[in-house]
Design a protein around this motif. Structure first.
Motif, PDB file in Angstrom:
ATOM      1  N   UNK A 145      -5.042  -5.965 -11.564  1.00 31.37           N
ATOM      2  CA  UNK A 145      -3.602  -5.910 -11.366  1.00 31.37           C
ATOM      3  C   UNK A 145      -2.877  -5.575 -12.660  1.00 31.37           C
ATOM      4  N   UNK A 146      -2.042  -4.535 -12.641  1.00 33.08           N
ATOM      5  CA  UNK A 146      -1.362  -4.080 -13.841  1.00 33.08           C
ATOM      6  C   UNK A 146       0.137  -3.911 -13.598  1.00 33.08           C
ATOM      7  N   UNK A 147       0.903  -4.204 -14.641  1.00 32.72           N
ATOM      8  CA  UNK A 147       2.314  -3.850 -14.682  1.00 32.72           C
ATOM      9  C   UNK A 147       2.406  -2.466 -15.302  1.00 32.72           C
ATOM     10  N   UNK A 148       2.983  -1.521 -14.574  1.00 31.15           N
ATOM     11  CA  UNK A 148       3.194  -0.162 -15.077  1.00 31.15           C
ATOM     12  C   UNK A 148       4.660  -0.009 -15.447  1.00 31.15           C
ATOM     13  N   UNK A 149       4.933   0.497 -16.635  1.00 31.49           N
ATOM     14  CA  UNK A 149       6.306   0.552 -17.105  1.00 31.49           C
ATOM     15  C   UNK A 149       6.626   1.884 -17.768  1.00 31.49           C
ATOM     16  N   UNK A 150       7.897   2.243 -17.633  1.00 34.09           N
ATOM     17  CA  UNK A 150       8.473   3.398 -18.314  1.00 34.09           C
ATOM     18  C   UNK A 150       9.771   2.930 -18.934  1.00 34.09           C
ATOM     19  N   UNK A 151       9.917   3.088 -20.241  1.00 38.70           N
ATOM     20  CA  UNK A 151      11.132   2.714 -20.944  1.00 38.70           C
ATOM     21  C   UNK A 151      11.675   3.950 -21.654  1.00 38.70           C
ATOM     22  N   UNK A 152      12.928   4.238 -21.419  1.00 42.27           N
ATOM     23  CA  UNK A 152      13.546   5.436 -21.981  1.00 42.27           C
ATOM     24  C   UNK A 152      14.869   5.052 -22.617  1.00 42.27           C
ATOM     25  N   UNK A 153      15.133   5.551 -23.795  1.00 43.86           N
ATOM     26  CA  UNK A 153      16.380   5.235 -24.492  1.00 43.86           C
ATOM     27  C   UNK A 153      16.812   6.406 -25.357  1.00 43.86           C
ATOM     28  N   UNK A 154      18.094   6.372 -25.726  1.00 42.85           N
ATOM     29  CA  UNK A 154      18.604   7.421 -26.612  1.00 42.85           C
ATOM     30  C   UNK A 154      17.971   7.276 -27.981  1.00 42.85           C
ATOM     31  N   UNK A 155      17.612   8.405 -28.560  1.00 43.11           N
ATOM     32  CA  UNK A 155      17.041   8.390 -29.889  1.00 43.11           C
ATOM     33  C   UNK A 155      18.095   7.940 -30.896  1.00 43.11           C
ATOM     34  N   UNK A 156      17.644   7.192 -31.902  1.00 43.35           N
ATOM     35  CA  UNK A 156      18.566   6.757 -32.956  1.00 43.35           C
ATOM     36  C   UNK A 156      19.118   7.973 -33.688  1.00 43.35           C
ATOM     37  N   UNK A 157      20.422   7.910 -33.979  1.00 40.19           N
ATOM     38  CA  UNK A 157      21.076   9.028 -34.656  1.00 40.19           C
ATOM     39  C   UNK A 157      20.558   9.176 -36.079  1.00 40.19           C
TER      40      UNK A 157
ATOM     41  N   UNK B  65       0.829  -1.204   0.000  1.00 39.21           N
ATOM     42  CA  UNK B  65       0.000   0.000   0.000  1.00 39.21           C
ATOM     43  C   UNK B  65       0.867   1.259   0.000  1.00 39.21           C
ATOM     44  N   UNK B  66       1.945   1.243   0.776  1.00 33.30           N
ATOM     45  CA  UNK B  66       2.870   2.388   0.780  1.00 33.30           C
ATOM     46  C   UNK B  66       3.523   2.536  -0.591  1.00 33.30           C
ATOM     47  N   UNK B  67       3.870   1.399  -1.208  1.00 36.57           N
ATOM     48  CA  UNK B  67       4.473   1.443  -2.537  1.00 36.57           C
ATOM     49  C   UNK B  67       3.527   2.074  -3.550  1.00 36.57           C
ATOM     50  N   UNK B  68       2.230   1.794  -3.419  1.00 33.86           N
ATOM     51  CA  UNK B  68       1.258   2.437  -4.299  1.00 33.86           C
ATOM     52  C   UNK B  68       1.355   3.956  -4.189  1.00 33.86           C
ATOM     53  N   UNK B  69       1.452   4.445  -2.956  1.00 33.05           N
ATOM     54  CA  UNK B  69       1.509   5.887  -2.734  1.00 33.05           C
ATOM     55  C   UNK B  69       2.834   6.488  -3.191  1.00 33.05           C
ATOM     56  N   UNK B  70       3.886   5.677  -3.233  1.00 38.66           N
ATOM     57  CA  UNK B  70       5.210   6.154  -3.647  1.00 38.66           C
ATOM     58  C   UNK B  70       5.420   6.129  -5.159  1.00 38.66           C
ATOM     59  N   UNK B  71       4.658   5.326  -5.869  1.00 33.38           N
ATOM     60  CA  UNK B  71       4.932   5.084  -7.283  1.00 33.38           C
ATOM     61  C   UNK B  71       4.625   6.317  -8.128  1.00 33.38           C
ATOM     62  N   UNK B  72       5.546   6.646  -9.012  1.00 33.60           N
ATOM     63  CA  UNK B  72       5.405   7.818  -9.878  1.00 33.60           C
ATOM     64  C   UNK B  72       4.715   7.449 -11.184  1.00 33.60           C
ATOM     65  N   UNK B  73       4.014   8.410 -11.738  1.00 34.65           N
ATOM     66  CA  UNK B  73       3.480   8.262 -13.085  1.00 34.65           C
ATOM     67  C   UNK B  73       4.605   8.491 -14.092  1.00 34.65           C
ATOM     68  N   UNK B  74       4.344   8.147 -15.350  1.00 32.39           N
ATOM     69  CA  UNK B  74       5.337   8.373 -16.401  1.00 32.39           C
ATOM     70  C   UNK B  74       5.662   9.861 -16.532  1.00 32.39           C
ATOM     71  N   UNK B  75       4.660  10.720 -16.396  1.00 34.66           N
ATOM     72  CA  UNK B  75       4.907  12.167 -16.481  1.00 34.66           C
ATOM     73  C   UNK B  75       5.815  12.636 -15.352  1.00 34.66           C
ATOM     74  N   UNK B  76       5.633  12.078 -14.169  1.00 33.63           N
ATOM     75  CA  UNK B  76       6.473  12.458 -13.028  1.00 33.63           C
ATOM     76  C   UNK B  76       7.902  11.968 -13.207  1.00 33.63           C
ATOM     77  N   UNK B  77       8.066  10.765 -13.786  1.00 28.17           N
ATOM     78  CA  UNK B  77       9.409  10.275 -14.086  1.00 28.17           C
ATOM     79  C   UNK B  77      10.071  11.177 -15.128  1.00 28.17           C
TER      80      UNK B  77
END
Length: 337
Positions: free
Chosen positions: A325-337, A285-297
């Motif tokens: 129950x959902x897996x929430x994910x944020x994936x970030x990578x360098x843009x292709x040159x 429950x605490x983890x729920x309150x701590x988890x950031x949205x993609x915009x916050x990340x």
């Protein structure tokens, strides 16, 4: 991720506290690992760990095999050994569907066509240690990627046992600070096997533990020294996330005899003095309150002090268990040159 039901609150979790007994912490972490790896056919499309592998392969596409994946907050191992097994099994099956080739080194430098074919369940495909390659357009494509376990507080015994089950899973025995990753470690794994690999950092059920200053420091170090990162959480600040945590506590009571029949002491702390389910639910429950949205990340990424202009962020959520129950994910990578 779902729109927040509540504002983010950086509260404390019992499992993080120094006074919490280490043997009980091990029991709690084991329960969290099972949350990642168990597959209930009527309620889940596959295990959450397999869904992470599916997501990496789907979002990164052909570049998925161009990285070495380093878990910077591996704990006792968590889902990373299972993600490694699932992803490499999928890549091996994809390679087998094309033109097989044999490399004397076991791994051939290049990029896998990770975007083609179906995404299989790793339980139904070949041994993940199988090393195969394909030849397409004159370029050999690698069918296996490396995963590395690290943590500020290493769990060497657990990691060693996990690494013995796969040729593509290794670990760093010394402490590794995600906000100040050792340059020699990154160079070593970026150049492993045949040719240069990008570093892709994994944060599995971990990023919510960092307050904003530490999260920014970790993202700054990531942008400066790596080529991508993935944040995977099994909870969010939604009503459904909170309900799922409560259901998980009830689920522990149901499955504990099947999982821990060999350990009367674990069962004692599940049923007689129910510390394990209580901590799993409370911390969940605490983890729920701590988890950031993609915009916050992304806001942290853009204000971390490093040049993140060339980085592209993607996010989403995938159902891991019925009904909410959902897996929430944020994936970030360098843009292709």
């Amino acid at each position: 991720m779902a729109s927040p039901w509540l504002p983010r609150m950086h509260l404390w979790e019992i499992d993080d506290q120094p006074w919490f007994p280490s043997f009980l912490r091990a029991y709690v972490q084991s329960g969290l690992t099972h949350a990642w790896t168990i597959h209930l056919p009527l309620l889940q499309p596959s295990s959450p760990a397999t869904i992470v592998a599916d997501t990496l392969r789907r979002i990164l596409g052909p570049s998925v095999s161009r990285y070495t994946y380093i878990d910077f907050c591996a704990g006792a191992g968590g889902p990373t050994p299972f993600i490694e097994r699932a992803l490499n099994s999928q890549l091996a099956l994809s390679a087998a569907k094309t033109v097989p080739a044999t490399a004397s080194s076991g791994v051939v430098d290049g990029a896998s066509d990770a975007a083609s074919g179906e995404t299989p369940s790793y339980a139904a495909v070949a041994d993940p240690a199988t090393k195969s390659a394909t030849v397409r357009g004159g370029e050999e494509e690698e069918a296996a990627v490396e995963f590395v376990l690290t943590d500020l507080h290493p769990h060497v015994e657990s990691w060693e046992a996990a690494s013995k089950k796969s040729d593509h899973l290794t670990y760093v025995s010394g402490p590794v600070d995600a906000a100040d990753a050792p340059a020699d470690l990154l160079r070593r794994y970026a150049g492993k096997r045949n040719g240069k690999k990008g570093i892709f950092r994994l944060f599995n059920l971990a990023f919510h533990h960092f307050d904003d200053p530490l999260a920014r420091a970790i993202l700054k170090n990531t942008v400066e020294t790596s080529e991508g990162f993935g944040i995977f959480e099994l909870q969010d600040r939604s009503l459904g996330g909170i309900v799922t945590c409560l259901i998980f506590g009830f689920f522990i009571f149901l499955v504990a005899p099947l999982l821990y029949w060999w350990s009367p002491l674990r069962l004692f702390y599940v049923y007689v003095i129910p510390v394990v389910p209580f901590v799993l639910v409370f911390d969940g429950l605490v983890s729920c309150l701590r988890t950031r949205t993609a915009d916050e990340v992304e806001a942290l990424l853009r204000t971390c002090g490093a040049d993140s202009g060339g980085w592209e962020i993607q996010s989403g959520r995938d159902q891991v268990i019925w009904p909410c129950g959902y897996l929430n994910w944020v994936i970030c990578s360098k843009k292709a040159a």
